[in-house]
Scaffold this motif. Sequence first.
Motif, PDB file in Angstrom:
ATOM      1  N   GLU A 188       0.898  -1.079  -0.127  1.00 14.59           N
ATOM      2  CA  GLU A 188       0.155   0.035   0.090  1.00 14.59           C
ATOM      3  C   GLU A 188       0.819   1.134   0.091  1.00 14.59           C
ATOM      4  O   GLU A 188       1.740   1.589   0.894  1.00 14.59           O
ATOM      5  CB  GLU A 188      -0.796  -0.089   1.300  1.00 14.59           C
ATOM      6  N   SER A 189       0.949   2.097  -1.003  1.00 16.23           N
ATOM      7  CA  SER A 189       1.723   3.146  -1.122  1.00 16.23           C
ATOM      8  C   SER A 189       1.264   4.397  -0.019  1.00 16.23           C
ATOM      9  O   SER A 189      -0.016   4.638  -0.525  1.00 16.23           O
ATOM     10  CB  SER A 189       1.590   3.831  -2.745  1.00 16.23           C
ATOM     11  N   PRO A 190       2.152   4.670   0.691  1.00 19.03           N
ATOM     12  CA  PRO A 190       1.536   5.876   1.512  1.00 19.03           C
ATOM     13  C   PRO A 190       1.521   7.088   0.957  1.00 19.03           C
ATOM     14  O   PRO A 190       0.677   7.913   1.389  1.00 19.03           O
ATOM     15  CB  PRO A 190       2.821   5.813   2.598  1.00 19.03           C
ATOM     16  N   MET A 191       2.249   7.433  -0.241  1.00 16.92           N
ATOM     17  CA  MET A 191       2.006   8.549  -1.154  1.00 16.92           C
ATOM     18  C   MET A 191       0.710   8.523  -1.858  1.00 16.92           C
ATOM     19  O   MET A 191      -0.021   9.503  -2.009  1.00 16.92           O
ATOM     20  CB  MET A 191       3.229   8.815  -1.879  1.00 16.92           C
ATOM     21  N   LEU A 192       0.655   7.284  -2.555  1.00 18.52           N
ATOM     22  CA  LEU A 192      -0.517   7.268  -3.626  1.00 18.52           C
ATOM     23  C   LEU A 192      -1.842   6.653  -3.088  1.00 18.52           C
ATOM     24  O   LEU A 192      -2.902   6.987  -3.562  1.00 18.52           O
ATOM     25  CB  LEU A 192      -0.266   6.370  -4.740  1.00 18.52           C
ATOM     26  N   LYS A 193      -1.732   6.288  -2.014  1.00 21.87           N
ATOM     27  CA  LYS A 193      -2.889   5.646  -1.124  1.00 21.87           C
ATOM     28  C   LYS A 193      -3.714   4.808  -1.800  1.00 21.87           C
ATOM     29  O   LYS A 193      -5.024   4.487  -2.081  1.00 21.87           O
ATOM     30  CB  LYS A 193      -3.869   6.884  -0.643  1.00 21.87           C
ATOM     31  N   ARG A 194      -2.758   3.654  -2.617  1.00 19.65           N
ATOM     32  CA  ARG A 194      -3.190   2.647  -3.339  1.00 19.65           C
ATOM     33  C   ARG A 194      -2.350   1.573  -3.250  1.00 19.65           C
ATOM     34  O   ARG A 194      -0.940   1.957  -3.046  1.00 19.65           O
ATOM     35  CB  ARG A 194      -3.323   3.088  -4.819  1.00 19.65           C
ATOM     36  N   GLU A 195      -2.879   0.415  -3.699  1.00 15.08           N
ATOM     37  CA  GLU A 195      -1.783  -0.574  -3.780  1.00 15.08           C
ATOM     38  C   GLU A 195      -1.015  -0.777  -5.039  1.00 15.08           C
ATOM     39  O   GLU A 195      -1.320  -0.107  -6.137  1.00 15.08           O
ATOM     40  CB  GLU A 195      -2.671  -1.987  -4.202  1.00 15.08           C
ATOM     41  N   VAL A 196       0.260  -0.913  -4.860  1.00 15.78           N
ATOM     42  CA  VAL A 196       1.264  -1.083  -6.076  1.00 15.78           C
ATOM     43  C   VAL A 196       1.974  -2.325  -5.904  1.00 15.78           C
ATOM     44  O   VAL A 196       2.078  -2.737  -4.852  1.00 15.78           O
ATOM     45  CB  VAL A 196       2.480   0.202  -5.477  1.00 15.78           C
TER      46      VAL A 196
END
Length: 188
Positions: free
Chosen positions: A141-149
């Motif tokens: 979970e990307s802390p910057m994008l707030k999405r799964e990467v």
Amino acid sequence: MRKSLTLLAAAATLSTGAFAADYAIDPTHTFASFEIGHFGASVNRGRFDKKEGKISFDKAAKTGSVDVSFDVASVNTGTPNFDKHLQSAEILSAEKFPKARFVSTKFQFSGDKVSAVDGNLTLLGKTQPVTLKANQFACYESPMLKREVCGGDFETTIDRTAFGVNYGVDWGFPKNVRLVVQVEGVKQ
């Protein structure tokens, strides 16, 4: 009866979370790099800076697909004259064959992690099977994008002459080229 079975199968798929998700390639974390020996004295390295493609990934079903292209004219070795030579008809023929493309045929897994991706690489209009071995692979979970990467670091070695890249072989340049592909995709 057939309709009921179809609905049951769909409900079972949804309840287990088994469905593919689409991932957009993150251009700041996706590159194809190459390495080739130079007279046994050093190693020439470069990468392709422009890319596009799509990824679909289903963790539960352990399947996926990748279709990614790299702009051959975007080759970057850090030496502009060498870049122009690589783009020329003597080597990569960027004007005639502007894209290098990888299309997956199968994802391989070790436990829950992708261990390799089989597929076909097209370069200079010729297509050959390759297996990209995963040196590492993870989803987070990307802390910057707030999405799964999801992404990984993959490598393979190709015989460049199988694609018609024969420049320098008569002088002793190796046929084998190591490809290193780093890729990250953002879940859509």
